[in-house]
Enzyme design. Sequence first.
Site, short mmCIF file in Angstrom:
data_model
loop_
_atom_site.label_atom_id
_atom_site.label_comp_id
_atom_site.label_asym_id
_atom_site.label_seq_id
_atom_site.Cartn_x
_atom_site.Cartn_y
_atom_site.Cartn_z
N CYS A 54 0.80 -1.21 0.00
CA CYS A 54 0.00 0.00 0.00
C CYS A 54 0.84 1.29 0.00
CB CYS A 54 -0.99 -0.04 1.15
SG CYS A 54 -2.44 1.00 0.83
N HIS B 141 -3.51 -5.50 2.49
CA HIS B 141 -3.19 -5.56 3.93
C HIS B 141 -3.88 -6.80 4.50
CE1 HIS B 141 -1.81 -1.36 4.24
NE2 HIS B 141 -2.86 -0.99 3.55
N1 GLN Z 1 -1.90 6.87 2.25
C1 GLN Z 1 -2.08 6.05 1.13
C2 GLN Z 1 -3.45 6.16 0.51
O1 GLN Z 1 -4.32 6.56 1.10
C3 GLN Z 1 -1.80 4.58 1.53
C4 GLN Z 1 -2.75 4.09 2.55
C5 GLN Z 1 -2.30 2.76 3.19
O2 GLN Z 1 -1.12 2.41 3.25
N2 GLN Z 1 -3.26 2.00 3.69
O3 GLN Z 1 -3.65 5.79 -0.58
#
Ligand code: GLN
Length: 246
Positions: free
Chosen positions: A95, A194
Site C-alpha cells: 500500500c 493488507h
Molecule cells: N496513504 C495512502 C493512501 O491513502 C496509503 C494508505 C495505506 O497504506 N493503507 O492511498
Amino acid sequence: MTRRLRIGHLYADFMNVYGDRGNVLALLYRCRARGIEADVATAAAGERFDPSAFDLLLMGGGQDGEQRRVADDLQLHGEAIRAAVADGMPVLAVCGGYQLFGRRYVDDQGNVLPGIAVFDLETRHPGTRANRCVGNVVVDTPLGEVVGFENHGGRTFLAPGQEPFGRVRRGLGNNAKDGTEGARRGNAIGTYLHGSLLPKNPAVTDFLIRRALERREGRAVDLEPLEDTAERAAHARAIALAMRKR
Ligand code: GLN
C-alpha cells in the site's frame, strides 16, 4: 549446512497499518518451521542501512502523513534498492510502501512525494472528498489466488509494460478501473493488500523465502511443505467473506 535469511523491515515504526507487521511474523514462522535461521532488522528514517546486507525487504503501508515523513529518507536508498531488485532481491511493499516504490505519489494535499521507481507507475490521491478504495479483495496472480484487505485513497496507474501483481476478481485494486492489482518486477511484489497479507497466503510467503534462498545460495531450492491447515482455513474463510453477495 544451516540456512539463514536476513529480513530488512523498512520504517517499521511509521509504515505499519492494518496488521502489516504480521507479514514479518509469517516469514519468521515459515522459515523457523523449516529450520531456516531468520532474523529481522528494522531501518528507521535517518538510519543508514545497506540493502545488500539483507536477503529480503519489507515495507508496510501508512497514511499520507507517515508517507510524507519517510519519502525523502527512502530516496537516499533508492539506487541501492533498485540495484538489489535488478539482482533478484525479493521485496514485499504494501500500500503506502508500494506507492513509494513507484515513480511518485501525489498525496491528498497535492504534494508530490518522490518514489524510488522500482515499479514503473504513478499514484494520485483524488482528494479527501473522493471515496477511498476499501474492502476485501481477491486477486488472481501467477502465484495463485491471493486474498487480502484494501484501504487506500490513492489510485495507481501502471505505465505500459509494467507487469501487475495480478488481476482483481473482487475488489477495486490499483485504480478501480483497469482491473489490475499491484505490480511485479522480478522477485519484487507491490500490492495494496493488507490484512496482513502473508499469514493467509502461504504461497506468496514461500515464494519470497524460496527466491531469497536461491539468490543467496545461487542454486534452485525446494522448500519442505508445511502442514498449513490453519493457513488454508484462514484463506478459504477470507475468500468466502470477500466473495459474499453484496
Ligand atoms: N496513504 C495512502 C493512501 O491513502 C496509503 C494508505 C495505506 O497504506 N493503507 O492511498
